[in-house]
Design a protein around this motif. Structure first.
Motif, PDB file in Angstrom:
ATOM      1  N   ARG A  73       0.825  -1.213   0.000  1.00  0.00           N
ATOM      2  CA  ARG A  73       0.000   0.000   0.000  1.00  0.00           C
ATOM      3  C   ARG A  73       0.859   1.263   0.000  1.00  0.00           C
ATOM      4  N   HIS A  74       2.050   1.170   0.564  1.00  0.00           N
ATOM      5  CA  HIS A  74       2.934   2.334   0.664  1.00  0.00           C
ATOM      6  C   HIS A  74       4.257   2.077  -0.072  1.00  0.00           C
ATOM      7  N   LEU A  75       4.176   1.336  -1.173  1.00  0.00           N
ATOM      8  CA  LEU A  75       5.381   0.912  -1.875  1.00  0.00           C
ATOM      9  C   LEU A  75       6.197   2.097  -2.368  1.00  0.00           C
ATOM     10  N   ASP A  76       5.543   3.137  -2.843  1.00  0.00           N
ATOM     11  CA  ASP A  76       6.278   4.295  -3.356  1.00  0.00           C
ATOM     12  C   ASP A  76       7.167   4.906  -2.279  1.00  0.00           C
ATOM     13  N   ARG A  77       6.625   5.041  -1.076  1.00  0.00           N
ATOM     14  CA  ARG A  77       7.397   5.652   0.015  1.00  0.00           C
ATOM     15  C   ARG A  77       8.575   4.775   0.432  1.00  0.00           C
ATOM     16  N   TYR A  78       8.340   3.474   0.528  1.00  0.00           N
ATOM     17  CA  TYR A  78       9.419   2.603   0.984  1.00  0.00           C
ATOM     18  C   TYR A  78      10.511   2.425  -0.075  1.00  0.00           C
ATOM     19  N   LEU A  79      10.156   2.499  -1.336  1.00  0.00           N
ATOM     20  CA  LEU A  79      11.175   2.406  -2.380  1.00  0.00           C
ATOM     21  C   LEU A  79      12.100   3.626  -2.359  1.00  0.00           C
ATOM     22  N   VAL A  80      11.537   4.793  -2.134  1.00  0.00           N
ATOM     23  CA  VAL A  80      12.366   5.998  -2.023  1.00  0.00           C
ATOM     24  C   VAL A  80      13.278   5.892  -0.805  1.00  0.00           C
ATOM     25  N   GLN A  81      12.721   5.398   0.314  1.00  0.00           N
ATOM     26  CA  GLN A  81      13.532   5.227   1.520  1.00  0.00           C
ATOM     27  C   GLN A  81      14.662   4.228   1.280  1.00  0.00           C
ATOM     28  N   LEU A  82      14.345   3.153   0.560  1.00  0.00           N
ATOM     29  CA  LEU A  82      15.370   2.150   0.263  1.00  0.00           C
ATOM     30  C   LEU A  82      16.493   2.757  -0.564  1.00  0.00           C
ATOM     31  N   GLU A  83      16.149   3.515  -1.597  1.00  0.00           N
ATOM     32  CA  GLU A  83      17.168   4.146  -2.425  1.00  0.00           C
ATOM     33  C   GLU A  83      18.075   5.051  -1.588  1.00  0.00           C
ATOM     34  N   GLU A  84      17.478   5.827  -0.707  1.00  0.00           N
ATOM     35  CA  GLU A  84      18.258   6.724   0.139  1.00  0.00           C
ATOM     36  C   GLU A  84      19.199   5.935   1.054  1.00  0.00           C
ATOM     37  N   SER A  85      18.709   4.822   1.601  1.00  0.00           N
ATOM     38  CA  SER A  85      19.519   4.028   2.523  1.00  0.00           C
ATOM     39  C   SER A  85      20.666   3.331   1.802  1.00  0.00           C
ATOM     40  N   VAL A  86      20.388   2.773   0.623  1.00  0.00           N
ATOM     41  CA  VAL A  86      21.442   2.101  -0.147  1.00  0.00           C
ATOM     42  C   VAL A  86      22.501   3.105  -0.579  1.00  0.00           C
ATOM     43  N   THR A  87      22.067   4.259  -1.017  1.00  0.00           N
ATOM     44  CA  THR A  87      23.012   5.295  -1.453  1.00  0.00           C
ATOM     45  C   THR A  87      23.891   5.749  -0.297  1.00  0.00           C
ATOM     46  N   ALA A  88      23.288   5.922   0.878  1.00  0.00           N
ATOM     47  CA  ALA A  88      24.054   6.352   2.047  1.00  0.00           C
ATOM     48  C   ALA A  88      25.098   5.324   2.450  1.00  0.00           C
ATOM     49  N   ALA A  89      24.860   4.058   2.122  1.00  0.00           N
ATOM     50  CA  ALA A  89      25.796   2.985   2.469  1.00  0.00           C
ATOM     51  C   ALA A  89      26.831   2.740   1.379  1.00  0.00           C
ATOM     52  N   GLY A  90      26.858   3.588   0.355  1.00  0.00           N
ATOM     53  CA  GLY A  90      27.867   3.478  -0.689  1.00  0.00           C
ATOM     54  C   GLY A  90      27.425   2.756  -1.938  1.00  0.00           C
ATOM     55  N   GLY A  91      26.156   2.337  -2.000  1.00  0.00           N
ATOM     56  CA  GLY A  91      25.651   1.650  -3.184  1.00  0.00           C
ATOM     57  C   GLY A  91      25.064   2.599  -4.202  1.00  0.00           C
ATOM     58  N   ILE A  92      24.781   2.060  -5.385  1.00  0.00           N
ATOM     59  CA  ILE A  92      24.184   2.837  -6.476  1.00  0.00           C
ATOM     60  C   ILE A  92      22.902   2.127  -6.896  1.00  0.00           C
ATOM     61  N   VAL A  93      21.801   2.863  -6.956  1.00  0.00           N
ATOM     62  CA  VAL A  93      20.496   2.286  -7.282  1.00  0.00           C
ATOM     63  C   VAL A  93      20.125   2.623  -8.717  1.00  0.00           C
ATOM     64  N   HIS A  94      19.666   1.614  -9.447  1.00  0.00           N
ATOM     65  CA  HIS A  94      19.199   1.779 -10.826  1.00  0.00           C
ATOM     66  C   HIS A  94      17.744   1.306 -10.883  1.00  0.00           C
ATOM     67  N   TRP A  95      16.951   1.968 -11.704  1.00  0.00           N
ATOM     68  CA  TRP A  95      15.535   1.619 -11.845  1.00  0.00           C
ATOM     69  C   TRP A  95      15.294   1.073 -13.249  1.00  0.00           C
ATOM     70  N   ALA A  96      14.700  -0.106 -13.328  1.00  0.00           N
ATOM     71  CA  ALA A  96      14.427  -0.737 -14.622  1.00  0.00           C
ATOM     72  C   ALA A  96      12.935  -1.013 -14.745  1.00  0.00           C
ATOM     73  N   ALA A  97      12.330  -0.455 -15.767  1.00  0.00           N
ATOM     74  CA  ALA A  97      10.893  -0.610 -15.957  1.00  0.00           C
ATOM     75  C   ALA A  97      10.524  -1.979 -16.519  1.00  0.00           C
ATOM     76  N   ASP A  98      11.414  -2.564 -17.309  1.00  0.00           N
ATOM     77  CA  ASP A  98      11.092  -3.837 -17.946  1.00  0.00           C
ATOM     78  C   ASP A  98      12.346  -4.670 -18.097  1.00  0.00           C
ATOM     79  N   ALA A  99      12.190  -5.842 -18.715  1.00  0.00           N
ATOM     80  CA  ALA A  99      13.306  -6.773 -18.858  1.00  0.00           C
ATOM     81  C   ALA A  99      14.416  -6.193 -19.718  1.00  0.00           C
TER      82      ALA A  99
END
Length: 508
Positions: A73-99
């Motif tokens: 129900r709140h997927l949009d909010r948690y995905l943004v939070q995840l991106e912020e957390s991964v980035t803060a830990a030194g990772g890089i987040v990529h978004w892929a719409a399809d295969a």
């Protein structure tokens, strides 16, 4: 967010034949049926014992359902939070719409390292998008390191089970595959290899060890992602996952957006329900977690120097838009539904034409891919609706409810979300008789007089009723007995014995 999913297409539907046609050969293969029967009965018997050990299993099941529903129900909010957390830990987040987009991102990331081979820990998401084939097309070799996935890859085969991809193979077949194919992929199988489990496991260990020590790039999936910390988790039984996650200099994790949970505490529920439902174990032998890179602030001495997280949609937001069908996104890939399904036990996983076989595949694949292809339009009918899958699901996915929902969509058409847009599907071909029968039933049940007359006529002519249905109904009655029509309709019996009295005391 770094990207958007709206309006992007899901992966294209396959050209696989419809389920009845695909299952025909499997049902008539005694070796395959024997392998499946032995494996599924063994796993589900052990699971029942493991689950019975917990007095609060029902509460854990409900908690898992609630956590997943809240997250969706709140997927949009948690995905943004995840991106912020991964980035803060030194990772890089990529978004892929399809295969295609996901494959392009991963392929480019591997090319940037200059490497031409990667090791993989089991990932259904990469199988879903066809990543191995995309890498191979660019001259990059991907080596599966899960034992069952290794068997499938060496045998030039396809997975047939979520948890045990090589469930359709017996030990003799595995020995022959190792002896014949290992040398082409790396270290050959030992001379005189037998089919004992210990020798087969040792042959795989020796074959894979050189790849682990040489590989500079690892590719993984994830069972869970924690939004608040950016932590990813893989649970497995062999230790190959830990080798893939810690030894390579570059780690690329490819994960579906539904695998997220809000907090670290939420894992406590799933780390009890997942192992018991999947491998009938109290806990997983290997539970590996990683947060960003070794230099991402955690002070770790091992792990990747570079970490990329590729989040894929591939039809998931379209599925999320369906209020009934979205519960399929709760799935934690335990495979319990496969092991109790009478249809899967007889047909096997290949008949489903998807990396997701069995009952969960019958509701997930048609939603991710749509129902335009023969196989996807037939999958919701690949079930007896016995309900065993719902009873064992650790997150309470009502698979029979979704199956009926999808059958209605296929037979009647209606509004769905495709590529982020509302569209109206036309009724599928081949269901005209079904639609006519349902319309006739609706009319009869709304006209009591006509229904009573039809019931009386059926009772009085029952001696002339055929043993099987004619025309399109022949296929249905060819494997089922038609129910016998009673000598007297219930309404007439009630009228005769109780005078039509509906009082509770009338039956005394």
């Amino acid at each position: 967010m770094s990207g958007t999913f709206v309006g992007m297409p899901a992966f294209p539907p396959p050209t696989h034949p419809a389920f009845p046609e695909a299952a025909h050969d499997a049902v008539n293969n005694p070796t395959l049926r024997g392998n499946l029967r032995h494996a599924t009965h063994t796993i589900r018997a052990k699971r029942a014992v493991a689950v019975a050990e917990l007095d609060d299993w029902a509460a854990l099941r409900e908690a898992g359902k609630q956590i997943k529903d809240h997250t969706l129900r709140h997927l949009d909010r948690y995905l943004v939070q995840l991106e912020e957390s991964v980035t803060a830990a030194g990772g890089i987040v990529h978004w892929a719409a399809d295969a295609d987009e996901a494959n392009r991102i991963v392929t480019d990331l591997v090319k940037m390292t200059g490497e031409r081979e990667v090791v993989k820990v089991k990932s259904m998401a990469t199988q879903e998008i066809g990543l191995n084939e995309a890498l191979e097309a660019e001259g990059i070799h991907a080596y599966e390191t899960d034992l069952a996935e290794l068997i499938v890859q060496l045998g030039k085969d396809r997975p047939s089970h979520i948890l045990v991809p090589a469930i359709h193979r017996n030990r003799g077949e595995i020995r022959d595959i190792f002896a014949r194919e290992m040398a082409e992929w790396g270290r050959p199988a030992p001379e005189g290899l037998t089919d004992t489990p210990a020798e087969l496991a040792e042959a795989a260990r020796l074959h894979l060890r050189e790849k682990f020590l040489r590989a500079k790039v690892g590719i993984s999936g994830a069972n869970f992602m924690v939004a608040e910390t950016g932590t990813l988790m893989v649970v497995e039984s062999e230790g190959n996952g830990r080798m893939c996650l810690t030894l390579p200099e570059t780690l690329i994790s490819v994960v579906g957006i539904e695998k997220i949970v809000p907090t670290w505490q939420d894992l406590e529920v799933f780390l009890q329900t997942l192992p018991r439902s999947s491998t009938a174990e109290r806990m997983n032998p290997y539970t590996s977690m990683w947060t960003g890179t070794r230099d991402g602030g955690a002070g770790e001495a091992d792990g990747p120097q570079t970490f990329h997280l590729v989040l894929i949609d591939n039809g998931r937001t379209d599925t999320l838009a369906d209020e009934v069908g979205r519960q399929a996104l709760r799935c934690i890939r335990c495979s319990a539904c496969l092991n109790v399904c009478p249809v899967y036990e007889r047909a096997g996983g290949h008949a489903y034409g998807s990396v997701y076989p069995g009952p969960i595949g019958a509701i997930l694949s048609p939603q991710l891919r749509g129902t335009a292809s023969e196989i996807d339009a037939s999958l919701p009918y690949a079930s007896s609706l016995c309900g065993a899958c719902y009873e064992v699901c650790p997150v309470a996915i009502d698979i029979p409810e979704v199956l009926v929902h999808l059958r209605e969509r296929i037979a009647e058409g209606g509004q769905v979300t495709r590529e982020g847009n509302k569209v109206v599907l036309k009724p599928a071909k081949g269901h005209a008789a079904e639609r006519a029968a349902m319309r006739a039933a609706r009319w009869a049940f709304s006209h009591p007089g006509a229904l009573r007359t039809g019931q009386r006529l059926a009772s009085r002519t029952r001696r002339f009723h055929p043993r099987s249905l004619p025309g399109p109904g022949k296929a249905w009655s060819g494997t089922r007995d038609l129910p016998a029509v009673p000598a007297e309709p219930f309404r007439d019996w009630w009228q005769r014995t109780h005078g039509g009295n509906t009082d509770k005391g009338a039956a005394k």
